[in-house]
Enzyme design. Sequence first.
Site: not given
Length: 504
Positions: A301-302
């Site tokens: 996600q990052e």
Amino acid sequence: MRFLMLILMLTSVLVACTPAPEPMHLHQIYQRDSIRVGILNGPTSYYVAADGPTGYEYELAVALADRLGVKLDLVPSFHLEELLQKLNSGQVDVIAAGSTVSQSLRQQYRLAPAYQLSDEVLVFKQSSKKPKSLAELTEPVVVIQGSSQAETVLAKKAEFPDLTVSLNSTDDSTELLQQVAEGKISYTVADSHVLAINQRFYPDLGVALVLKSKQPVAWLLPKNNDDSLFSVMVEFFGRSYEGAELLTLEDKYFGHVRKFNYADTLDYIEAIDRTLPRYRALFEQHAGSHDWRFLAAIAYQESRWDPKARSPQGVVGMMMLTVPTATLMKVTSRVDAAQSIRGGSRYLQRLLDRIPERVNMPDRLWFALAAYNIGYNHVDSARRLTEKDGADPDKWAEVKQRLPLLKQRKYYSQTRTGYARGDHAVYYVENIRRYYDTLLWVDEKKQSELKIQQQKQKLAEEYAELPTNAAATKQLPAKAPEKKAAADAKTNQLQSPAKTSKNQ
């Protein structure tokens, strides 16, 4: 949910106005000190995970047994028809199927209050042509025999006489969805909440048409004059709604899968094969008390597993650490994958430790994730707003409704921390939950396939040691033919592991 609450209230009035007969059913449950719940095996209702039984309907059944103060006697099955027979014969008290209820079943059985609404949708493979009408279908629609979905699509034949329907009595809804994804069948009909769960694993599944909207998902009871257990159900689901237990359960199993992004899910599954193997060892090494796959989901996600990723806000690296956070976690190079993963893991644990001890898992984890995204103090502000509204500040399902309010002045002006992009934090948490579920499924599937291959290899080696010519066979010890037969049997069994497991 307001519609469901109206149903519960109306049902309560009807029960109150009905003369109460002898409460035999409830008396029998207390006499045996257990309630027998027939339940369907499946990803939305009940299955045995690595850490034990789980599922939406399973948790509801546990809560009902606790409310009654009796033991839960679970009767699982892969087929609704089998459970219906047991309900008819009195072997189970109630059926928790976790699917929409057909009109014919509503006539034959009594429905407990609906606790969920779901659409019945025609499912197709998105890489194929999407039909705009049932009239365009040239292949059969495969549905489970006796199901609500079968009843729905069969009723459409009056309007579309050329429609071909194939009734399946061996597979469950999840298996039919898998067959659509693999191109083995062209169409099936599924409940929208079941499809949402499976789209995490098979992103090529798509909705072609909505055949029926907002159908009730409810438990089934015997249809008789005994209202004792039915009255308990009304009270149970009513209180569960008022106490937000239903909201919390809904969020736990479906809150993060309602929004589906086909392209993103497809890219993610490809990245699991292409990119993750390079960093898996680092996630395992620095996971600490976390599941390494959960840490990997955060990293995707990052940064999409890019150790040199950089955002316009100045966060850098695999776990997208700010300079102050990196300094706090003793990370000297934010673009070093190992340091970034180690720092991100420690920072997540630090945030978890700050969450009040009274907050239970998994809510505790979701709060920590939101804090990882927008800061602990902003999450605490949203929890205070939740409490001010009279809702439970320790439930993620409640707090995530207030987090987006931190973008509005009338709300953030009431906090010590001010403005925050709380809606982004909600999106962030739910994305990671989806990524984690998918990675968990893919990894466990690969481990299972590897185990099967190892077993096959071992059997093949044992088989190769056995003599093959007739003369040598005569000289075999007495137990050698038995060993060969056992090896053959095991090999045949391993050809279809999914079905073998299911029948067991």
